[in-house]
Scaffold this active site. Structure first.
Site, PDB file in Angstrom:
ATOM      1  N   ASN A  10      67.499  25.121  52.355  1.00 28.93           N
ATOM      2  CA  ASN A  10      66.257  25.152  51.573  1.00 28.93           C
ATOM      3  C   ASN A  10      65.168  24.534  52.445  1.00 28.93           C
ATOM      4  O   ASN A  10      65.163  23.320  52.662  1.00 28.93           O
ATOM      5  CB  ASN A  10      66.468  24.338  50.276  1.00 28.93           C
ATOM      6  CG  ASN A  10      65.193  24.185  49.470  1.00 28.93           C
ATOM      7  OD1 ASN A  10      64.175  24.812  49.767  1.00 28.93           O
ATOM      8  ND2 ASN A  10      65.246  23.348  48.443  1.00 28.93           N
ATOM      9  N   TRP A  11      64.288  25.373  52.932  1.00 32.10           N
ATOM     10  CA  TRP A  11      63.249  24.882  53.851  1.00 32.10           C
ATOM     11  C   TRP A  11      62.122  24.141  53.123  1.00 32.10           C
ATOM     12  O   TRP A  11      61.265  23.544  53.758  1.00 32.10           O
ATOM     13  CB  TRP A  11      62.664  26.049  54.664  1.00 32.10           C
ATOM     14  CG  TRP A  11      63.526  26.470  55.813  1.00 32.10           C
ATOM     15  CD1 TRP A  11      64.765  25.998  56.131  1.00 32.10           C
ATOM     16  CD2 TRP A  11      63.202  27.445  56.829  1.00 32.10           C
ATOM     17  NE1 TRP A  11      65.233  26.622  57.272  1.00 32.10           N
ATOM     18  CE2 TRP A  11      64.296  27.511  57.720  1.00 32.10           C
ATOM     19  CE3 TRP A  11      62.097  28.283  57.070  1.00 32.10           C
ATOM     20  CZ2 TRP A  11      64.315  28.368  58.821  1.00 32.10           C
ATOM     21  CZ3 TRP A  11      62.122  29.133  58.159  1.00 32.10           C
ATOM     22  CH2 TRP A  11      63.219  29.173  59.034  1.00 32.10           C
ATOM     23  N   LYS A  12      62.112  24.225  51.802  1.00 31.71           N
ATOM     24  CA  LYS A  12      61.042  23.584  51.000  1.00 31.71           C
ATOM     25  C   LYS A  12      59.678  24.019  51.559  1.00 31.71           C
ATOM     26  O   LYS A  12      59.555  25.148  52.036  1.00 31.71           O
ATOM     27  CB  LYS A  12      61.234  22.059  50.997  1.00 31.71           C
ATOM     28  CG  LYS A  12      62.681  21.691  50.594  1.00 31.71           C
ATOM     29  CD  LYS A  12      62.898  20.242  50.308  1.00 31.71           C
ATOM     30  CE  LYS A  12      64.341  20.021  49.881  1.00 31.71           C
ATOM     31  NZ  LYS A  12      64.642  18.661  49.479  1.00 31.71           N
ATOM     32  N   HIS A  95      65.083  23.385  40.928  1.00 33.14           N
ATOM     33  CA  HIS A  95      65.236  22.299  41.900  1.00 33.14           C
ATOM     34  C   HIS A  95      64.555  21.046  41.347  1.00 33.14           C
ATOM     35  O   HIS A  95      63.506  21.137  40.702  1.00 33.14           O
ATOM     36  CB  HIS A  95      64.618  22.690  43.252  1.00 33.14           C
ATOM     37  CG  HIS A  95      64.995  21.749  44.346  1.00 33.14           C
ATOM     38  ND1 HIS A  95      64.378  20.530  44.493  1.00 33.14           N
ATOM     39  CD2 HIS A  95      65.948  21.817  45.310  1.00 33.14           C
ATOM     40  CE1 HIS A  95      64.933  19.894  45.519  1.00 33.14           C
ATOM     41  NE2 HIS A  95      65.879  20.656  46.034  1.00 33.14           N
ATOM     42  N   GLU A  97      62.770  18.884  42.653  1.00 36.54           N
ATOM     43  CA  GLU A  97      61.367  18.688  43.071  1.00 36.54           C
ATOM     44  C   GLU A  97      60.428  19.508  42.189  1.00 36.54           C
ATOM     45  O   GLU A  97      59.303  19.094  41.914  1.00 36.54           O
ATOM     46  CB  GLU A  97      61.218  19.038  44.560  1.00 36.54           C
ATOM     47  CG  GLU A  97      61.804  17.934  45.423  1.00 36.54           C
ATOM     48  CD  GLU A  97      62.338  18.376  46.773  1.00 36.54           C
ATOM     49  OE1 GLU A  97      62.032  19.498  47.210  1.00 36.54           O
ATOM     50  OE2 GLU A  97      63.078  17.579  47.389  1.00 36.54           O
ATOM     51  N   GLU A 165      72.916  18.535  42.861  1.00 35.05           N
ATOM     52  CA  GLU A 165      72.082  17.768  43.796  1.00 35.05           C
ATOM     53  C   GLU A 165      71.633  16.481  43.111  1.00 35.05           C
ATOM     54  O   GLU A 165      70.610  16.469  42.405  1.00 35.05           O
ATOM     55  CB  GLU A 165      70.839  18.587  44.182  1.00 35.05           C
ATOM     56  CG  GLU A 165      71.136  19.845  44.956  1.00 35.05           C
ATOM     57  CD  GLU A 165      69.957  20.246  45.848  1.00 35.05           C
ATOM     58  OE1 GLU A 165      70.160  20.326  47.058  1.00 35.05           O
ATOM     59  OE2 GLU A 165      68.856  20.459  45.337  1.00 35.05           O
ATOM     60  N   GLY A 171      67.038  13.876  50.425  1.00 35.20           N
ATOM     61  CA  GLY A 171      66.102  13.371  51.431  1.00 35.20           C
ATOM     62  C   GLY A 171      66.203  11.868  51.664  1.00 35.20           C
ATOM     63  O   GLY A 171      65.353  11.289  52.344  1.00 35.20           O
ATOM     64  N   SER A 211      71.248  15.199  51.310  1.00 34.80           N
ATOM     65  CA  SER A 211      71.488  14.539  52.601  1.00 34.80           C
ATOM     66  C   SER A 211      72.726  15.058  53.335  1.00 34.80           C
ATOM     67  O   SER A 211      73.417  14.286  53.999  1.00 34.80           O
ATOM     68  CB  SER A 211      71.553  13.015  52.428  1.00 34.80           C
ATOM     69  OG  SER A 211      70.289  12.526  51.997  1.00 34.80           O
ATOM     70  N   GLY A 232      68.678  20.599  52.863  1.00 34.34           N
ATOM     71  CA  GLY A 232      67.230  20.544  53.071  1.00 34.34           C
ATOM     72  C   GLY A 232      66.918  20.303  54.529  1.00 34.34           C
ATOM     73  O   GLY A 232      66.951  21.211  55.367  1.00 34.34           O
ATOM     74  N   GLY A 233      66.651  19.034  54.871  1.00 33.01           N
ATOM     75  CA  GLY A 233      66.199  18.655  56.209  1.00 33.01           C
ATOM     76  C   GLY A 233      66.985  19.272  57.362  1.00 33.01           C
ATOM     77  O   GLY A 233      66.397  19.810  58.310  1.00 33.01           O
TER      78      GLY A 233
HETATM   79  P1  13P Z   1      68.120  17.121  51.949  1.00 37.90           P
HETATM   80  O1  13P Z   1      69.287  17.829  52.590  1.00 37.90           O
HETATM   81  O2  13P Z   1      66.943  17.008  52.857  1.00 37.90           O
HETATM   82  O3  13P Z   1      68.544  15.832  51.336  1.00 37.90           O
HETATM   83  O4  13P Z   1      67.613  18.056  50.736  1.00 37.90           O
HETATM   84  C1  13P Z   1      68.535  18.508  49.805  1.00 37.90           C
HETATM   85  C2  13P Z   1      67.863  19.510  48.931  1.00 37.90           C
HETATM   86  O5  13P Z   1      67.006  19.167  48.139  1.00 37.90           O
HETATM   87  C3  13P Z   1      68.249  20.920  49.090  1.00 37.90           C
HETATM   88  O6  13P Z   1      67.747  21.705  48.046  1.00 37.90           O
END
Ligand code: 13P
Length: 251
Positions: A10-12, A95, A97, A165, A171, A211, A232-233
């Site tokens: 997920n590149w956000k 999600h 966020e 999640e 993050g 993470s 994510g990251g």
């Molecule tokens: P991180 O891997 O950066 O913690 O993000 C997880 C996430 O929100 C994937 O949707």
């Protein structure tokens, strides 16, 4: 029938054309990898370009959200059909966020799942508790509540993914412990199985996010209860992302 394992990035609100090009240069072709699906969800404007570039590598693309209506006067929004037209095969829905940043998200989640299904897109439904809920031992109640809407409605014939999640792990560099991940995934499977027949319960996938990095992915992916990961990251770096895919292949 059991599904392939899913490794999703997920590149956000990150990434650009340059990053797509970097993946093309540095991410090996994985078309010959068996029993694994690899997915990247870039921002809307890059979906079409990512689809064209990544199909040569064997990577699918998905969106990070869609609107809950099929079309209409919703300036700035994007429908599931538009996402389908650009080559996507998945949509992340709910999600944390988005749940945090958009007040109406919770009430629209089921409609969004339906819009994804209308277009033959697989929904990745995100659930997870926050830190206070975890500390109060409320995780089970939170997950039941978040999943209730799907179980009440008829999703029996549908291929869907639930992403666990925990919000405090996103993050933060803090990962849920392996026993916690196993326990929570079993709980989610139990919640689903109470509503669906065994076949559906088995074929839906439950993936972990929060993470996930190359140095912790192997142990997570080895857990029997884990059908994949949502990253994510670490999905923003082709080498890191490929290291995780490689771990999966070993598992
Ligand atoms: P991180 O891997 O950066 O913690 O993000 C997880 C996430 O929100 C994937 O949707």
């Amino acid at each position: 029938m059991p599904h392939d394992k899913l490794i999703a990035g997920n590149w956000k609100m990150n990434g650009d054309i340059k990053l797509i090009e970097e993946f093309v240069k540095k991410f090996p072709n994985i078309k010959s990898f068996q029993n694994i699906e690899v997915l990247i969800c870039p921002s809307f404007p890059y979906l079409g370009q990512a689809f064209e570039a990544f199909k040569r590598l064997g990577i699918k693309v998905g969106a990070q959200d869609c609107h809950y209506k099929t079309n209409g006067a919703y300036t700035g929004d994007v429908s599931s059909k538009m996402i389908r037209d650009l080559g996507a095969s998945y949509i992340i829905i709910g999600h944390s966020e988005r749940r945090d940043n958009y007040q109406s998200e919770d009430s629209h989640i089921f409609e969004k799942v339906k819009r994804a299904i209308d277009e033959n897109l697989t929904p990745i439904i995100c659930v997870g508790e926050n830190l206070a809920e975890r500390q109060n031992n409320d995780t089970e109640a939170v997950l039941k509540n978040q999943l209730k809407i799907f179980l009440k409605n008829d999703l029996k014939e549908v291929d869907f993914v639930v992403a666990y999640e925990p919000k405090w792990a996103i993050g933060s560099g803090q990962v849920a412990s392996l026993p916690e991940i196993s326990k929570t995934h079993s709980l989610i499977r139990e919640i689903i199985s109470q509503a669906f027949n065994m076949e559906i319960e088995r074929s839906s996938r439950i993936i972990y996010g929060g993470s996930v990095k190359p140095d912790n992915s192997e142990k997570i992916l080895k857990l029997e209860e884990v059908d994949g990961v949502l990253i994510g990251g670490a999905s923003l770096d082709p080498q890191d992302f490929f290291s995780i895919v490689k771990e999966f292949k070993k598992v």
